[in-house]
Design a protein around this motif. Structure first.
Motif, PDB file in Angstrom:
ATOM      1  N   UNK A  81       0.851  -1.188   0.000  1.00 45.92           N
ATOM      2  CA  UNK A  81       0.000   0.000   0.000  1.00 45.92           C
ATOM      3  C   UNK A  81       0.891   1.244   0.000  1.00 45.92           C
ATOM      4  N   UNK A  82       0.604   2.196  -0.865  1.00 44.98           N
ATOM      5  CA  UNK A  82       1.330   3.462  -0.899  1.00 44.98           C
ATOM      6  C   UNK A  82       0.322   4.600  -0.798  1.00 44.98           C
ATOM      7  N   UNK A  83       0.588   5.530   0.118  1.00 38.32           N
ATOM      8  CA  UNK A  83      -0.278   6.693   0.272  1.00 38.32           C
ATOM      9  C   UNK A  83       0.130   7.752  -0.743  1.00 38.32           C
ATOM     10  N   UNK A  96      -1.125   0.438  14.690  1.00 39.95           N
ATOM     11  CA  UNK A  96      -1.326   1.555  13.760  1.00 39.95           C
ATOM     12  C   UNK A  96      -0.017   1.967  13.110  1.00 39.95           C
ATOM     13  N   UNK A  97      -0.073   2.200  11.786  1.00 44.21           N
ATOM     14  CA  UNK A  97       1.063   2.688  11.019  1.00 44.21           C
ATOM     15  C   UNK A  97       0.638   3.984  10.329  1.00 44.21           C
ATOM     16  N   UNK A  98       1.352   5.079  10.618  1.00 45.39           N
ATOM     17  CA  UNK A  98       1.040   6.368  10.019  1.00 45.39           C
ATOM     18  C   UNK A  98       1.834   6.504   8.724  1.00 45.39           C
ATOM     19  N   UNK A  99       1.136   6.824   7.636  1.00 45.04           N
ATOM     20  CA  UNK A  99       1.773   6.972   6.326  1.00 45.04           C
ATOM     21  C   UNK A  99       1.619   8.401   5.836  1.00 45.04           C
ATOM     22  N   UNK A 100       2.760   9.062   5.626  1.00 44.33           N
ATOM     23  CA  UNK A 100       2.768  10.362   4.961  1.00 44.33           C
ATOM     24  C   UNK A 100       2.723  10.121   3.444  1.00 44.33           C
ATOM     25  N   UNK A 101       2.690  11.201   2.708  1.00 47.44           N
ATOM     26  CA  UNK A 101       2.640  11.093   1.258  1.00 47.44           C
ATOM     27  C   UNK A 101       3.840  10.304   0.737  1.00 47.44           C
ATOM     28  N   UNK A 102       3.574   9.306  -0.103  1.00 47.91           N
ATOM     29  CA  UNK A 102       4.540   8.437  -0.778  1.00 47.91           C
ATOM     30  C   UNK A 102       5.224   7.425   0.159  1.00 47.91           C
ATOM     31  N   UNK A 103       4.722   7.265   1.375  1.00 49.72           N
ATOM     32  CA  UNK A 103       5.191   6.175   2.247  1.00 49.72           C
ATOM     33  C   UNK A 103       4.499   4.881   1.842  1.00 49.72           C
ATOM     34  N   UNK A 104       5.150   3.745   2.140  1.00 48.13           N
ATOM     35  CA  UNK A 104       4.649   2.422   1.742  1.00 48.13           C
ATOM     36  C   UNK A 104       4.492   1.520   2.957  1.00 48.13           C
ATOM     37  N   UNK A 105       3.479   0.670   2.924  1.00 47.01           N
ATOM     38  CA  UNK A 105       3.288  -0.353   3.954  1.00 47.01           C
ATOM     39  C   UNK A 105       3.063  -1.698   3.292  1.00 47.01           C
TER      40      UNK A 105
END
Length: 279
Positions: A81-83, A96-105
């Protein structure tokens, strides 16, 4: 949740497709709808491509029992998943994992509860994802874009100066078969993946974004000697079977996410096509 099914196509059939047929078979025109999760299940390596915009309420990733035959989405799958929007979070089985712009999980096989949320419902996150079948569990892992190793390639002389960020790959986040990363073209550069290649051992999905409202990418596809093109706009994706090239040229620079599925994860496993052989 909305799931669309796409079936595999052959090179011979694609030769005869008109523009509408090409778009119906390969283009994914709408992935993001506020407050919804949308998915396309492709029979090409059984990859699922999706987008979700959580607004006032969190959105849970759930299996379509009829189409997937599973009790929960990751019962037999993994997901990357990429935000591509503002800050959001993904909760995986209570963490919980916080994703900023262009971070990946990356989330592996067996995780039951995957929930998407936005930090600001009025300015919601936009989560893009690829999911592939999996045979074992690998740990959930977040990679911020600041942590991904950049690879600078190309030149302004060939209009393809770019930076590649690899997230899920053999030397990064481990997975069963999913490979995923992102390419950012620098201003003044428009071409990607040219000279082109195919890779018979795996398929690919491209997701184009960070494009102006009136911008387009002419995405090149088809066998190297039977090329076609599809017009792709901002936040649209396109399926690339293993036999097809996958290149593009835009009206300005853009960013794209590439996700691959297949029998190996070797990034360099490509069947290169000489420029003189393209038709």
């Amino acid at each position: 949740m909305m799931m669309e099914i796409r079936y595999a196509t052959t090179p011979a059939a694609t030769k005869a497709y008109d523009t509408e047929q090409l778009r119906n078979e390969y283009l994914i025109p709408t992935l993001f709808v506020p407050g919804q999760l949308k998915m396309v299940y492709s029979h090409v390596d059984r990859i699922i491509t999706g987008g979700v915009i959580p607004t006032n309420e969190p959105i849970k990733l759930e299996a379509d029992k009829h189409d997937m035959g599973a009790d929960f989405f990751l019962e037999r799958r993994e997901i990357g998943i990429i935000n591509v929007g503002p800050t959001g979070s993904i909760t995986v089985d209570g963490t919980e994992y916080v994703l900023e712009n262009k971070d990946c999980l990356y989330v592996g096989l067996g995780n039951k509860d995957v929930v998407f949320n936005s930090a600001d419902p009025a300015n919601p996150a936009r989560f893009y994802f690829n999911s592939t079948p999996a045979h074992k569990n690998y740990p959930t892992a977040k990679v911020a874009i600041s942590e991904a190793e950049p690879q600078h390639l190309g030149s302004i002389n060939t209009s393809n100066e770019r930076t590649i960020y690899k997230y899920i790959h053999l030397n990064g986040v481990q997975s069963c078969q999913l490979v995923m990363g992102m390419t950012l073209l620098k201003p003044g550069n428009m071409w990607n993946t040219m000279p082109c290649h195919t890779h018979n051992r795996r398929s690919e999905v491209y997701f184009y974004f960070d494009m102006p409202e009136d911008g387009v990418v002419f995405h090149m596809m088809g066998e190297p000697t039977e090329t076609r093109h599809v017009i792709v706009r901002n936040e649209q994706a396109i399926i690339s079977p293993s036999w097809s090239i996958h290149s593009g040229v835009g009206t300005s620079n853009y960013t794209f996410i590439w996700g691959m599925a297949g029998e190996n994860q070797e990034f360099s496993d490509m069947d290169h096509v000489a420029m003189k052989d393209l038709k």
